[in-house]
Enzyme design. Structure first.
Site, PDB file in Angstrom:
ATOM      1  N   ASP A 191       1.038  -1.178  -0.145  1.00  0.00           N
ATOM      2  CA  ASP A 191       0.058  -0.327   0.100  1.00  0.00           C
ATOM      3  C   ASP A 191       0.719   1.238   0.050  1.00  0.00           C
ATOM      4  O   ASP A 191       0.706   2.134  -0.762  1.00  0.00           O
ATOM      5  CB  ASP A 191      -1.028   0.108   1.385  1.00  0.00           C
ATOM      6  CG  ASP A 191      -2.176  -1.005   1.160  1.00  0.00           C
ATOM      7  OD1 ASP A 191      -2.381  -1.211   0.084  1.00  0.00           O
ATOM      8  OD2 ASP A 191      -2.646  -1.395   2.099  1.00  0.00           O
ATOM      9  N   GLU A 222      -5.351   6.988   0.622  1.00  0.00           N
ATOM     10  CA  GLU A 222      -5.680   6.470   1.519  1.00  0.00           C
ATOM     11  C   GLU A 222      -4.678   6.455   2.752  1.00  0.00           C
ATOM     12  O   GLU A 222      -5.063   6.434   3.710  1.00  0.00           O
ATOM     13  CB  GLU A 222      -6.067   5.017   1.220  1.00  0.00           C
ATOM     14  CG  GLU A 222      -6.636   4.022   2.265  1.00  0.00           C
ATOM     15  CD  GLU A 222      -7.324   2.930   2.041  1.00  0.00           C
ATOM     16  OE1 GLU A 222      -8.031   2.347   2.643  1.00  0.00           O
ATOM     17  OE2 GLU A 222      -6.910   2.464   0.783  1.00  0.00           O
ATOM     18  N   ASP A 250      -6.579   5.137  -4.707  1.00  0.00           N
ATOM     19  CA  ASP A 250      -6.383   4.013  -3.871  1.00  0.00           C
ATOM     20  C   ASP A 250      -5.220   3.155  -4.386  1.00  0.00           C
ATOM     21  O   ASP A 250      -5.147   2.857  -5.565  1.00  0.00           O
ATOM     22  CB  ASP A 250      -7.601   3.146  -3.926  1.00  0.00           C
ATOM     23  CG  ASP A 250      -7.662   2.341  -2.807  1.00  0.00           C
ATOM     24  OD1 ASP A 250      -6.824   1.796  -2.456  1.00  0.00           O
ATOM     25  OD2 ASP A 250      -9.115   1.934  -2.528  1.00  0.00           O
ATOM     26  N   ILE A 289      -4.176   0.257  -3.313  1.00  0.00           N
ATOM     27  CA  ILE A 289      -4.394  -1.112  -3.310  1.00  0.00           C
ATOM     28  C   ILE A 289      -5.609  -1.165  -3.108  1.00  0.00           C
ATOM     29  O   ILE A 289      -6.134  -1.200  -2.071  1.00  0.00           O
ATOM     30  CB  ILE A 289      -3.514  -1.962  -2.657  1.00  0.00           C
ATOM     31  CG1 ILE A 289      -2.143  -2.052  -3.177  1.00  0.00           C
ATOM     32  CG2 ILE A 289      -4.219  -3.585  -2.682  1.00  0.00           C
ATOM     33  CD1 ILE A 289      -1.184  -3.042  -2.317  1.00  0.00           C
ATOM     34  N   ASP A 290      -6.725  -1.179  -4.360  1.00  0.00           N
ATOM     35  CA  ASP A 290      -7.910  -1.187  -3.963  1.00  0.00           C
ATOM     36  C   ASP A 290      -8.562  -2.927  -4.152  1.00  0.00           C
ATOM     37  O   ASP A 290      -8.368  -3.479  -5.065  1.00  0.00           O
ATOM     38  CB  ASP A 290      -8.889  -0.440  -4.918  1.00  0.00           C
ATOM     39  CG  ASP A 290     -10.388  -0.645  -4.784  1.00  0.00           C
ATOM     40  OD1 ASP A 290     -10.769  -0.507  -3.548  1.00  0.00           O
ATOM     41  OD2 ASP A 290     -11.105  -0.735  -5.636  1.00  0.00           O
ATOM     42  N   THR A 314      -7.957  -5.044  -0.823  1.00  0.00           N
ATOM     43  CA  THR A 314      -6.885  -5.703  -0.133  1.00  0.00           C
ATOM     44  C   THR A 314      -7.116  -7.219   0.263  1.00  0.00           C
ATOM     45  O   THR A 314      -5.924  -7.960   0.047  1.00  0.00           O
ATOM     46  CB  THR A 314      -6.908  -5.018   1.508  1.00  0.00           C
ATOM     47  OG1 THR A 314      -6.479  -3.647   1.269  1.00  0.00           O
ATOM     48  CG2 THR A 314      -5.495  -5.603   2.157  1.00  0.00           C
ATOM     49  N   ASP A 358     -12.353   5.003  -3.695  1.00  0.00           N
ATOM     50  CA  ASP A 358     -12.827   3.948  -4.083  1.00  0.00           C
ATOM     51  C   ASP A 358     -13.822   3.857  -5.235  1.00  0.00           C
ATOM     52  O   ASP A 358     -14.255   2.743  -5.740  1.00  0.00           O
ATOM     53  CB  ASP A 358     -13.846   3.310  -2.776  1.00  0.00           C
ATOM     54  CG  ASP A 358     -12.862   2.737  -1.720  1.00  0.00           C
ATOM     55  OD1 ASP A 358     -11.710   2.238  -1.820  1.00  0.00           O
ATOM     56  OD2 ASP A 358     -13.295   2.943  -0.512  1.00  0.00           O
TER      57      ASP A 358
END
Length: 400
Positions: free
Chosen positions: A97, A122, A185, A187-188, A190, A337
């Site tokens: 991330d 994020e 984001d 890493i959308d 996880t 998101d």
């Protein structure tokens, strides 16, 4: 809102007239010489989005998301080899991330300049700035420097700890209705990332509160349609990059740089033949409500449950017809998101709204204020879908 007169070159007439014809007054007679002069009523942000090109920003965003995907792929491969699914320590995910966010920030600033750079993202470096976080920071710094060096474009001098922390913390912007703000984001999805399934690096650009650019890097999404994808075929290539800018449609190519192709949402008009996407995790969306809506529409196919904004990408190329997201009560949707996926679908001819049919408003800061949930489909199916959603929400409310 204000009245304004504009003269446009012939190069932009075709795309502009499609957007502005509905805004022309009743008495205006279209006339198209080599330049076009007319009076219209529109907000400044709409006019700006229509008239501006974001080609430079789009190129930078594609590079940034693709490099971040490279970093994430490296971390995910190590996770799966270590069988991290059986471990309680998910720190490698945090490394990915942070690393993804740092790479995107560095690439955007190097390519576009950092004078007025604003990123809504994020992560922040709070947990890294102490003795316990130092080992994690060292791993992040190594990953980021190796990823940037692998491209050969962004200089040979490695980033220091301070550089990496600053890159991560550039994501603290609050966004809002004025100016330009990147939305990320890193890493959308996880849990999909942990399982070795779907995830996305999702990067969008707001200009005066409107999403004008969106990029989705989906390292594990097959290049072929999910409907025809053979999970047993090791030769079936994966790794998709979807990208769109306002007024230019949506393109898809492989993450390793194949020739891009234009994609479009399905033109299906019979709800009974529709397939729909929803979140893989039941904790992320109300699956029982989605099932009730599907029943009212007469949908026969079971839902396709995958993680992340990869759903937006798959829907933009017609893999499915509907995406339903109904979070549990009290959850607030974050703009990162949905911003990139929203534009990818919208430019592919789709419609994205809340459960009442209102357009999504990304100008309020880091959160979306929504009525109930988010629904995505094509123009033909939206009226029936809205009706089914309204009836289902009313039934659910009356049963409480």
């Amino acid at each position: 809102m204000e009245m304004a007169t504009f003269t446009l070159s012939s190069r932009t007439i075709n795309s502009l007239t499609q957007k502005t014809m509905p805004l022309l007054t009743k008495n205006t007679k279209p006339h198209f010489p080599f330049s076009l002069c007319f009076t219209l009523r529109a907000s400044k942000s709409t006019l700006r989005a229509v008239s501006m090109s974001y080609d430079k920003e789009l190129d930078a965003a594609k590079n940034a998301a693709s490099l971040a995907a490279r970093l994430c792929q490296k971390v995910q491969k190590a996770l799966l080899q270590a069988d991290v699914q059986s471990k309680s320590d998910k720190s490698p995910v945090t490394v990915a991330d942070y690393g993804s966010q740092a790479v995107v920030s560095v690439v955007l600033q190097k390519e576009l300049g950092s004078a007025s750079f604003s990123l809504v993202a994020e992560e922040d470096s709070g947990d890294l700035c102490n003795e316990e976080g130092n080992a994690t920071l060292q791993r992040i710094m190594k990953l980021v420097n190796e990823t940037l060096a692998s491209d050969g474009t962004y200089g040979t001098a490695p980033l220091s700890e301070e550089d990496v922390l600053a890159a991560i913390d550039s994501g603290r912007s609050e966004g809002g209705p004025s100016g330009q703000h990147w939305v990320l984001d890193p890493i959308d999805g996880t849990k999909g990332f942990l399982r070795g399934d779907q995830y996305a690096i999702a990067l969008g650009l707001l200009d005066e509160g409107k999403v004008v650019l969106g990029v989705l890097a989906c390292p594990n999404l097959p290049l072929s349609s999910l409907a025809s994808h053979n999970l047993q075929d090791a030769q079936d290539k994966v790794g998709c990059l979807f990208y769109a800018q306002v007024g230019s449609g949506t393109d898809m190519q492989s993450l390793d740089g194949s020739t891009p192709i234009k994609v479009h949402v399905t033109d299906l008009d019979n709800p009974e033949e529709a397939s729909f996407f929803e979140s893989f995790e039941a904790a992320h969306s109300l699956h029982d409500l989605s099932s009730l809506i599907a029943k009212k529409l007469g949908v026969k196919a079971p839902p396709v449950r995958i993680d992340s904004q990869a759903k937006y990408g798959a829907l933009s190329r017609g893999d499915g017809a509907i995406y339903l997201r109904f979070p549990h009560k009290g959850y607030r949707e974050k703009i990162w998101d949905h911003a990139a996926g929203y534009l990818v679908v919208a430019e592919a001819g789709g419609v994205v709204s809340d459960a009442a049919g209102n357009p999504l408003d990304f100008s309020k800061g880091r959160y979306l204020d929504l009525h109930e949930g988010i629904i995505v489909t094509n123009q033909k199916l939206m009226p029936a879908l809205l009706k089914a959603v309204k009836e289902s929400l009313n039934e659910k409310a009356s049963s409480l």
